[in-house]
Design a protein around this motif. Structure first.
Motif, PDB file in Angstrom:
ATOM      1  N   VAL A  36      33.942  31.247  34.417  1.00  0.00           N
ATOM      2  CA  VAL A  36      33.661  31.869  35.706  1.00  0.00           C
ATOM      3  C   VAL A  36      34.917  31.796  36.565  1.00  0.00           C
ATOM      4  O   VAL A  36      35.562  30.749  36.647  1.00  0.00           O
ATOM      5  N   GLN A  40      34.198  34.944  41.543  1.00  0.00           N
ATOM      6  CA  GLN A  40      32.775  35.024  41.221  1.00  0.00           C
ATOM      7  C   GLN A  40      32.003  33.878  41.866  1.00  0.00           C
ATOM      8  O   GLN A  40      30.887  34.068  42.342  1.00  0.00           O
ATOM      9  N   VAL A  41      32.595  32.707  41.877  1.00  0.00           N
ATOM     10  CA  VAL A  41      31.944  31.546  42.494  1.00  0.00           C
ATOM     11  C   VAL A  41      31.790  31.769  43.991  1.00  0.00           C
ATOM     12  O   VAL A  41      30.739  31.513  44.568  1.00  0.00           O
ATOM     13  N   GLU A  43      31.712  34.673  45.605  1.00  0.00           N
ATOM     14  CA  GLU A  43      30.714  35.726  45.832  1.00  0.00           C
ATOM     15  C   GLU A  43      29.302  35.180  45.698  1.00  0.00           C
ATOM     16  O   GLU A  43      28.416  35.523  46.486  1.00  0.00           O
ATOM     17  N   GLU A  44      29.071  34.346  44.699  1.00  0.00           N
ATOM     18  CA  GLU A  44      27.744  33.765  44.503  1.00  0.00           C
ATOM     19  C   GLU A  44      27.358  32.860  45.669  1.00  0.00           C
ATOM     20  O   GLU A  44      26.215  32.859  46.124  1.00  0.00           O
ATOM     21  N   ALA A  45      28.301  32.097  46.177  1.00  0.00           N
ATOM     22  CA  ALA A  45      28.035  31.232  47.324  1.00  0.00           C
ATOM     23  C   ALA A  45      27.714  32.070  48.558  1.00  0.00           C
ATOM     24  O   ALA A  45      26.797  31.743  49.324  1.00  0.00           O
ATOM     25  N   LYS A  47      26.423  35.118  48.563  1.00  0.00           N
ATOM     26  CA  LYS A  47      25.097  35.712  48.363  1.00  0.00           C
ATOM     27  C   LYS A  47      23.994  34.698  48.646  1.00  0.00           C
ATOM     28  O   LYS A  47      22.973  35.023  49.248  1.00  0.00           O
ATOM     29  N   ALA A  48      24.192  33.468  48.204  1.00  0.00           N
ATOM     30  CA  ALA A  48      23.184  32.431  48.434  1.00  0.00           C
ATOM     31  C   ALA A  48      23.023  32.152  49.926  1.00  0.00           C
ATOM     32  O   ALA A  48      21.904  32.001  50.420  1.00  0.00           O
TER      33      ALA A  48
END
Length: 89
Positions: A36, A40-41, A43-45, A47-48
Motif C-alpha cells: 500500500v 492510498q493510506v 486517502e483511506e484516512a 475517507k474514514a
C-alpha cells in the motif's frame, strides 16, 4: 494509550474546525508490507474521517434511522409526481 515504541500515526487536519481539530489514525504494523502506498493510506484516512462526520451529524443520524418503508414511500411519491408532471408537459 498507545503501546509499543514504533507506531506509525497519520494525522488528518479537519477542513472545518467546528467539529474537530484533527483526526489521529494509528496504523497497523504490517500496513505498508501489503504493498500500500502512502497516498492510498492518506486517502483511506480522509475517507474514514469524512464518513464519521457525515454519519454523526444531525441529518446523517436522521437519514440512517429512517426505516426502509419510509424510503420506499418517499420514492413512490417522487415517481408519482414525476409522472404527473410528465403528463401535463
Amino acid at each position: 494509550m498507545v503501546k509499543g515504541i514504533n507506531k506509525r500515526v497519520i494525522v488528518v487536519k479537519a477542513p472545518d474546525p467546528r467539529l474537530f481539530e484533527q483526526a489521529i489514525f494509528i496504523m497497523r504494523e504490517d500496513a505498508f508490507a501489503e504493498g500500500v502506498s502512502a497516498e492510498q493510506v492518506l486517502e483511506e484516512a480522509q475517507k474514514a474521517a469524512k464518513s464519521y462526520v457525515r454519519g454523526n451529524t444531525r441529518v446523517g443520524r436522521w437519514i440512517r434511522f429512517l426505516p426502509a418503508p419510509a424510503w420506499a414511500a418517499a420514492g413512490a411519491l417522487v415517481a408519482t409526481a414525476a409522472w404527473s408532471l410528465a403528463l401535463f408537459f
